[in-house]
Design a protein around this motif. Structure first.
Motif, short mmCIF file in Angstrom:
data_model
loop_
_atom_site.label_atom_id
_atom_site.label_comp_id
_atom_site.label_asym_id
_atom_site.label_seq_id
_atom_site.Cartn_x
_atom_site.Cartn_y
_atom_site.Cartn_z
N UNK A 78 9.23 -7.56 0.34
CA UNK A 78 8.18 -7.11 -0.60
C UNK A 78 7.38 -8.30 -1.11
N UNK A 79 8.07 -9.41 -1.44
CA UNK A 79 7.36 -10.62 -1.88
C UNK A 79 6.45 -11.13 -0.76
N UNK A 80 7.00 -11.20 0.46
CA UNK A 80 6.23 -11.69 1.61
C UNK A 80 4.94 -10.88 1.78
N UNK A 86 -1.95 -15.81 2.41
CA UNK A 86 -2.62 -14.72 3.13
C UNK A 86 -2.40 -14.70 4.64
N UNK A 87 -2.30 -15.87 5.26
CA UNK A 87 -2.14 -15.91 6.72
C UNK A 87 -0.73 -15.50 7.17
N UNK A 88 0.21 -15.38 6.22
CA UNK A 88 1.58 -15.02 6.58
C UNK A 88 2.02 -13.65 6.08
N UNK A 89 1.17 -12.97 5.35
CA UNK A 89 1.53 -11.66 4.78
C UNK A 89 2.00 -10.68 5.85
N UNK A 139 -1.28 -0.56 13.17
CA UNK A 139 -2.18 -1.21 12.22
C UNK A 139 -1.35 -1.74 11.05
N UNK A 140 -1.80 -2.82 10.45
CA UNK A 140 -1.17 -3.30 9.23
C UNK A 140 -1.96 -2.71 8.06
N UNK A 141 -1.24 -2.27 7.05
CA UNK A 141 -1.83 -1.56 5.92
C UNK A 141 -1.67 -2.41 4.68
N UNK A 142 -2.73 -2.47 3.88
CA UNK A 142 -2.66 -3.16 2.59
C UNK A 142 -3.21 -2.21 1.54
N UNK A 147 2.39 -2.62 1.44
CA UNK A 147 1.79 -3.58 2.37
C UNK A 147 2.75 -3.74 3.53
N UNK A 148 2.24 -3.55 4.76
CA UNK A 148 3.08 -3.70 5.93
C UNK A 148 2.58 -2.86 7.08
N UNK A 149 3.43 -2.67 8.10
CA UNK A 149 3.03 -1.87 9.26
C UNK A 149 2.81 -0.41 8.86
N UNK A 150 1.90 0.25 9.53
CA UNK A 150 1.60 1.65 9.27
C UNK A 150 2.88 2.47 9.32
#
Length: 198
Positions: A78-80, A86-89, A139-142, A147-150
């Motif tokens: 969750x922290x990640x 931003x480039x590692x989220x 897709x990655x969702x924010x 936040x994470x994979x669909x």
């Protein structure tokens, strides 16, 4: 499903972060990953220690244990997904656990993990999951609360024929996923176009 011996995937330039509070499990995991050709790996005994590497190192994959004292794998992911650089989220994450009841699978998914893997596992199974995550086209969702994979992938499970499918996983074919654990013949029948009667 065995790995295709004709497929060549080079992991020697990958940078992998391994997180586990059990030193023996961490060493075993490290040996497996090294055996896959990964030359650069970082080993951490806690989620807090892993945060340091995320803030200071480019990573291609994170493999973390779910159950750890202080900051467990769920809190770390969750922290990640929310507070890492931003480039590692959206760095792919495989979560490891000793048992995986549906509640833990859902918790893992909802924390933003790409995949959950139950111990014990063989090196071949881990490598299959790494390849699967690498080929994942979700897709990655924010969003505000996730936040994470669909997550709409949640009921599909691993592809047909791969060890680790649950009996209530749906077919991996979107649109054909109407019954739990359909076999390939049933999926093929549903995928055929319907005949139109005139």
């Amino acid at each position: 499903m065995a790995l295709d011996p004709n497929i060549r995937i080079n992991l020697d330039r990958s940078v992998v972060l391994l997180v586990d509070d059990n030193p023996q499990a961490l060493e075993a995991l490290s040996a497996m990953v090294r055996g896959f050709g990964v030359r650069k790996q970082f080993k951490c005994g806690s989620g807090a220690e892993a945060m340091h590497y995320v803030k200071n190192q480019e990573l291609d994959l994170i493999i973390t244990d779910a159950q750890m004292p202080d900051m467990d794998g769920y809190d770390f992911i969750r922290w990640l997904r929310r507070d890492a650089p931003p480039e590692l989220i959206f760095t792919p994450v495989i979560m490891l656990t000793g048992h995986a009841p549906r509640s833990m699978v859902e918790k893992s998914r909802d924390s933003g993990a790409n995949f959950i893997l139950t111990r014990p596992f063989t090196p071949e199974i881990l490598l299959q999951r790494i390849f699967w995550v690498a080929r994942d086209e979700r897709q990655m969702v924010k969003a505000e609360k996730y936040v994470g994979p669909d997550r709409r992938f949640k009921n599909l499970g691993p592809p047909l024929g791969i060890k680790g499918r649950r009996k209530d996983d749906l077919s991996t074919h979107v649109g054909a996923a109407t019954d739990p654990n359909m076999d390939q013949n049933e999926v093929d029948m549903l995928m055929k176009p319907a005949r139109v009667q005139i």
